[in-house]
Scaffold this motif. Structure first.
Motif, PDB file in Angstrom:
ATOM      1  N   PHE A  52       4.352  -9.981   0.771  1.00 29.68           N
ATOM      2  CA  PHE A  52       3.144  -9.504   0.099  1.00 29.68           C
ATOM      3  C   PHE A  52       2.457  -8.409   0.899  1.00 29.68           C
ATOM      4  O   PHE A  52       1.939  -7.439   0.323  1.00 29.68           O
ATOM      5  CB  PHE A  52       2.175 -10.664  -0.137  1.00 29.68           C
ATOM      6  CG  PHE A  52       2.424 -11.385  -1.431  1.00 29.68           C
ATOM      7  CD1 PHE A  52       2.012 -10.842  -2.637  1.00 29.68           C
ATOM      8  CD2 PHE A  52       3.090 -12.595  -1.447  1.00 29.68           C
ATOM      9  CE1 PHE A  52       2.250 -11.489  -3.830  1.00 29.68           C
ATOM     10  CE2 PHE A  52       3.340 -13.257  -2.638  1.00 29.68           C
ATOM     11  CZ  PHE A  52       2.921 -12.708  -3.835  1.00 29.68           C
ATOM     12  N   SER A  55       3.617  -4.994   0.161  1.00 27.93           N
ATOM     13  CA  SER A  55       3.250  -4.397  -1.127  1.00 27.93           C
ATOM     14  C   SER A  55       1.979  -3.559  -1.057  1.00 27.93           C
ATOM     15  O   SER A  55       1.734  -2.717  -1.924  1.00 27.93           O
ATOM     16  CB  SER A  55       3.040  -5.502  -2.166  1.00 27.93           C
ATOM     17  OG  SER A  55       1.805  -6.188  -1.935  1.00 27.93           O
ATOM     18  N   LEU A  57      -0.923  -4.738  -1.551  1.00 26.80           N
ATOM     19  CA  LEU A  57      -1.942  -5.404  -2.358  1.00 26.80           C
ATOM     20  C   LEU A  57      -2.711  -6.424  -1.524  1.00 26.80           C
ATOM     21  O   LEU A  57      -2.189  -6.979  -0.550  1.00 26.80           O
ATOM     22  CB  LEU A  57      -1.297  -6.130  -3.538  1.00 26.80           C
ATOM     23  CG  LEU A  57      -0.616  -5.274  -4.605  1.00 26.80           C
ATOM     24  CD1 LEU A  57       0.154  -6.169  -5.570  1.00 26.80           C
ATOM     25  CD2 LEU A  57      -1.649  -4.447  -5.361  1.00 26.80           C
ATOM     26  N   PHE A  59      -3.955 -10.141  -1.104  1.00 30.58           N
ATOM     27  CA  PHE A  59      -3.234 -11.330  -1.562  1.00 30.58           C
ATOM     28  C   PHE A  59      -3.707 -12.573  -0.825  1.00 30.58           C
ATOM     29  O   PHE A  59      -4.322 -12.506   0.248  1.00 30.58           O
ATOM     30  CB  PHE A  59      -1.724 -11.161  -1.340  1.00 30.58           C
ATOM     31  CG  PHE A  59      -1.322 -11.126   0.114  1.00 30.58           C
ATOM     32  CD1 PHE A  59      -0.919 -12.291   0.767  1.00 30.58           C
ATOM     33  CD2 PHE A  59      -1.346  -9.936   0.837  1.00 30.58           C
ATOM     34  CE1 PHE A  59      -0.565 -12.269   2.094  1.00 30.58           C
ATOM     35  CE2 PHE A  59      -0.979  -9.906   2.170  1.00 30.58           C
ATOM     36  CZ  PHE A  59      -0.589 -11.073   2.802  1.00 30.58           C
ATOM     37  N   VAL A 266       8.834 -11.759  -4.740  1.00 33.13           N
ATOM     38  CA  VAL A 266       7.526 -11.152  -4.465  1.00 33.13           C
ATOM     39  C   VAL A 266       7.517  -9.695  -4.915  1.00 33.13           C
ATOM     40  O   VAL A 266       6.536  -9.225  -5.507  1.00 33.13           O
ATOM     41  CB  VAL A 266       7.182 -11.271  -2.970  1.00 33.13           C
ATOM     42  CG1 VAL A 266       5.919 -10.474  -2.648  1.00 33.13           C
ATOM     43  CG2 VAL A 266       6.983 -12.739  -2.590  1.00 33.13           C
ATOM     44  N   LYS A 267       8.594  -8.974  -4.644  1.00 31.46           N
ATOM     45  CA  LYS A 267       8.642  -7.562  -5.055  1.00 31.46           C
ATOM     46  C   LYS A 267       8.579  -7.423  -6.573  1.00 31.46           C
ATOM     47  O   LYS A 267       7.894  -6.518  -7.096  1.00 31.46           O
ATOM     48  CB  LYS A 267       9.900  -6.885  -4.522  1.00 31.46           C
ATOM     49  CG  LYS A 267       9.898  -5.360  -4.715  1.00 31.46           C
ATOM     50  CD  LYS A 267      11.080  -4.706  -4.037  1.00 31.46           C
ATOM     51  CE  LYS A 267      10.933  -3.178  -4.023  1.00 31.46           C
ATOM     52  NZ  LYS A 267      10.679  -2.612  -5.353  1.00 31.46           N
ATOM     53  N   THR A 270       4.855  -8.047  -7.467  1.00 31.24           N
ATOM     54  CA  THR A 270       3.928  -6.990  -7.046  1.00 31.24           C
ATOM     55  C   THR A 270       4.221  -5.671  -7.745  1.00 31.24           C
ATOM     56  O   THR A 270       3.297  -4.935  -8.109  1.00 31.24           O
ATOM     57  CB  THR A 270       3.963  -6.816  -5.517  1.00 31.24           C
ATOM     58  OG1 THR A 270       5.310  -6.600  -5.081  1.00 31.24           O
ATOM     59  CG2 THR A 270       3.416  -8.063  -4.826  1.00 31.24           C
ATOM     60  N   ASP A 271       5.499  -5.355  -7.957  1.00 32.51           N
ATOM     61  CA  ASP A 271       5.831  -4.135  -8.692  1.00 32.51           C
ATOM     62  C   ASP A 271       5.275  -4.193 -10.105  1.00 32.51           C
ATOM     63  O   ASP A 271       4.735  -3.197 -10.625  1.00 32.51           O
ATOM     64  CB  ASP A 271       7.349  -3.941  -8.755  1.00 32.51           C
ATOM     65  CG  ASP A 271       7.937  -3.417  -7.463  1.00 32.51           C
ATOM     66  OD1 ASP A 271       7.156  -3.107  -6.540  1.00 32.51           O
ATOM     67  OD2 ASP A 271       9.183  -3.329  -7.369  1.00 32.51           O
ATOM     68  N   ILE A 287      -3.819 -10.616  -5.538  1.00 32.00           N
ATOM     69  CA  ILE A 287      -2.796 -11.496  -6.097  1.00 32.00           C
ATOM     70  C   ILE A 287      -2.712 -12.776  -5.272  1.00 32.00           C
ATOM     71  O   ILE A 287      -2.592 -12.732  -4.048  1.00 32.00           O
ATOM     72  CB  ILE A 287      -1.422 -10.803  -6.113  1.00 32.00           C
ATOM     73  CG1 ILE A 287      -1.511  -9.476  -6.877  1.00 32.00           C
ATOM     74  CG2 ILE A 287      -0.370 -11.714  -6.747  1.00 32.00           C
ATOM     75  CD1 ILE A 287      -2.067  -9.597  -8.271  1.00 32.00           C
TER      76      ILE A 287
END
Length: 443
Positions: A52, A55, A57, A59, A266-267, A270-271, A287
């Motif tokens: 995460f 990414s 983001l 989280f 996870v990818k 998040t994508d 997230i």
């Protein structure tokens, strides 16, 4: 045989976990025994956090403690910078007694009692995941009584249900959990939550299934949740700051189970978040996820001692162990499958196919059907793999059998995390009413 984490066969031909020979563990702690590979638990936690973090983001990774709730696990969750998902006063109390930071606790459940809500309010937990209108109004009232304003996610059913190797997009209206997205209940719940004076709405929560081996279901759920978020912002001027996508990532129990690396799940999540919300010109939300099984499942091994056997010529051979459905009810409940080895003879060649029975007075008390082993003898040790999730958590005292001890192993050290129950523990809460004592005395 597939070995997990630090498990291996040592020079003595014994199974070794966390640098500890399980034959030595059996002598020291007895059997049945739950063995937890601490290094593997920490590895899984770090895989989530690092994936995460990559990414970009915001989280939170919240360990779903329903999978395995003991104070030692709460301590590891804190040390690995996880949040914690609880679903009862018992799980909440376990976390608090372990010193877990209350602000990182999320309280789930479809029927939280007033006492549980008050306990969580008094502890100043970080978030309630509200499941229905009754809870929403009760939480608002109880928070008001204490002069508090509480942070809330609303659990919604997004119309996506995913399980092993499959996912479907249907109504999923027939569920005891959450506000339905398809019939407008979720939209109404947003309006009602926004109207409550003691509720601070952070966003929504969704959970699409368990033991999932694909990423498509998660991506589909994000699509639906993102579409709902856009609708709510356009029509109600409410922007979700948090999207919680639950858990459900699968693990390998037996040959044929093919989970993807955690980073790949996870990818995909998040994508999908970044694409959906960026395209809608919507501020990227924080997230949250809630892994349970995938954090601890394959880190657990249950060790048994082989006792009796029964050979039915032309039908099957049974071997019985000193545990069973009391320490692992999943085969009886779900027909769950497991792999196992004779831990004290792990290098020896297969000689026969047996079925592993438990010791409970139930014909359904079977742990494994048709397991290939060397010829098992009384006193051998049987190690059943991937019992870290929903085994200790669902254990019982059926037949007044004592629940096993739990040990955490790492770098050659073994430490008790849960003591083995004693016979006194079994009767510890029993009370003979006075009138029954009088009747017995009269006889």
């Amino acid at each position: 045989m597939y070995f997990h984490g630090t498990s291996k066969i040592n020079a003595q031909g014994h199974l070794e976990i966390g640098g500890c020979d399980v034959a030595d563990l059996a002598k020291q702690f007895g059997t049945p025994l739950y063995i937890v590979d601490e290094a593997l638990v920490r590895q899984r936690a770090r895989e989530y956090v690092e994936s995460f973090r990559a990414s970009g983001l915001k989280f939170q990774v919240a360990y779903a403690s329903k999978a395995f709730s003991v104070m030692a696990m709460c301590a590891i969750a804190e040390q690995e910078d996880l949040s914690l998902d609880v679903v009862s006063d018992g799980e909440l109390y376990t976390a608090l007694q372990a010193g877990f930071p209350a602000q990182r606790i999320h309280f789930h459940g479809n029927n939280k009692t007033p006492d549980e809500i008050n306990m969580a309010l008094d502890a100043n937990i970080g978030c309630f995941v509200v499941d229905n209108f009754n809870e929403l109004y009760l939480l608002n009232a109880l928070a008001g009584d204490k002069g508090k304003k509480v942070q809330v996610l609303l659990r919604i059913t997004p119309g996506v249900e995913a399980h092993t190797h499959e996912y479907i997009s249907t109504g999923q209206t027939d569920s005891k959990f959450g506000f339905d997205l398809g019939n407008g209940t979720a939209y109404l719940a947003i309006q009602e939550a926004a109207a409550q004076s003691n509720i601070e709405l952070l966003g929504v929560h969704s959970h699409i299934g368990s033991q999932i081996f694909e990423v498509e279901g998660f991506a589909m759920a994000v699509d639906k949740v993102a579409g709902f978020a856009v609708k709510v912002r356009e029509e109600l001027n409410i922007t979700f700051r948090v999207i919680n996508l639950g858990g459900g990532i699968g693990i390998r129990y037996v040959e044929g189970d093919t989970p993807l690396p955690i980073a790949q799940y996870v990818k995909a999540i998040t994508d999908s978040i970044i694409n959906n919300f960026t395209n809608a010109d919507y501020p990227l939300p924080e997230i949250w996820v809630e892994p349970g099984r995938s954090m601890v499942g394959d880190a657990g091994t249950t060790l048994y001692t082989v006792g009796t056997s029964k050979d039915i010529p032309g039908v099957r051979k049974y071997i019985a162990v000193d545990g069973g459905m009391t320490d692992n009810p999943r085969p009886a409940l779900y027909e769950s499958k497991y792999e196992a080895v004779l831990a004290n003879r792990a290098n020896e060649s297969v000689e026969e196919t047996v079925s592993v029975a438990g010791k409970c007075c139930e014909s359904g008390d079977m742990l494994i059907w048709d397991l290939e082993l060397p010829k098992a003898k009384t006193g051998d040790l049987l190690a059943v793999f991937c019992t870290g999730a929903y085994n200790y958590a669902m254990a019982s005292n059926y037949n007044r059998i004592r629940r096993p001890a739990v040990v955490f192993v790492k770098d050659g050290a073994a430490d008790v995390a849960v003591k083995r129950e004693s016979l006194d523990d079994i009767v510890g809460n029993d009370v003979i009413p006075a009138r029954l004592k009088q009747t017995s005395a009269a006889k």
